[in-house]
Motif scaffolding. Sequence first.
Motif, PDB file in Angstrom:
ATOM      1  N   SER A   5      -0.235   2.888   4.059  1.00  0.00           N
ATOM      2  CA  SER A   5       0.288   4.220   3.769  1.00  0.00           C
ATOM      3  C   SER A   5      -0.704   5.283   4.249  1.00  0.00           C
ATOM      4  N   GLU A   6      -0.169   6.366   4.819  1.00  0.00           N
ATOM      5  CA  GLU A   6      -1.016   7.494   5.248  1.00  0.00           C
ATOM      6  C   GLU A   6      -1.881   7.979   4.083  1.00  0.00           C
ATOM      7  N   GLN A   7      -1.315   7.936   2.891  1.00  0.00           N
ATOM      8  CA  GLN A   7      -2.007   8.415   1.695  1.00  0.00           C
ATOM      9  C   GLN A   7      -3.305   7.638   1.451  1.00  0.00           C
ATOM     10  N   PHE A   8      -3.363   6.394   1.929  1.00  0.00           N
ATOM     11  CA  PHE A   8      -4.515   5.529   1.664  1.00  0.00           C
ATOM     12  C   PHE A   8      -5.267   5.112   2.931  1.00  0.00           C
TER      13      PHE A   8
ATOM     14  N   GLN B  82      -9.458   3.962   3.988  1.00  0.00           N
ATOM     15  CA  GLN B  82     -10.198   3.618   2.770  1.00  0.00           C
ATOM     16  C   GLN B  82     -10.630   2.154   2.730  1.00  0.00           C
TER      17      GLN B  82
ATOM     18  N   ALA C  43       0.221   0.851  -1.416  1.00  0.00           N
ATOM     19  CA  ALA C  43      -0.740   1.370  -0.447  1.00  0.00           C
ATOM     20  C   ALA C  43      -0.684   0.606   0.876  1.00  0.00           C
TER      21      ALA C  43
ATOM     22  N   GLN D 177       5.326   5.217   9.114  1.00  0.00           N
ATOM     23  CA  GLN D 177       4.056   5.920   9.331  1.00  0.00           C
ATOM     24  C   GLN D 177       3.158   5.125  10.282  1.00  0.00           C
TER      25      GLN D 177
ATOM     26  N   THR E 135       0.992   2.499  -7.051  1.00  0.00           N
ATOM     27  CA  THR E 135       1.557   3.079  -5.834  1.00  0.00           C
ATOM     28  C   THR E 135       1.317   2.093  -4.692  1.00  0.00           C
TER      29      THR E 135
END
Length: 171
Positions: free
Chosen positions: A102-105, A108, A67, A25, A65
Amino acid sequence: MKSPEIHFRKAEKEDRDAIWKIIQQSIERRRLDGSSQWQNGYPNLSTVESDIEKKFGYVLTIDDTIAVYVALIFNDEPAYSTIEGAWLTNGEFVVIHRVAVSEQFAGQGLVKKLFDYIEDFVKSEHVSSIKVDTNYDNTAMLKILESKGYTYCGEVYLQGGVRKAFEKVLM
């Protein structure tokens, strides 16, 4: 609402696939940003496997998870022996390589948090200096290094390219 549990730990073999996905990613994010960094087949899956095997790999987890991924290498970066400029110190150091979120985080502020964990960890190992390099066009990392108090020391050559090199003295 309870705040998320954040942990900084060594990467384990079973983390390999999640770490590789995060690095892929990040490679794509660098490409979309128009950067040449990480666009030549490095880092790759064997880089991740080697990091884990050599105990260089670390992860920042949020509620278990993964990150953020980072490689921390004690006293060893051959490319750093030659710098156009000068390091702040000549003693023991830790090198930060392969920071990937991670794209999810993303977005932030977790890399800044990661740097806090790294600094605490490095101090706990009684090492007083952190060295890091990044591409000229990696503006996100350049801003983080500036905000975390890293000093620009000059240029180093890695993977056939010129990198901006920074150091922070912790103690």
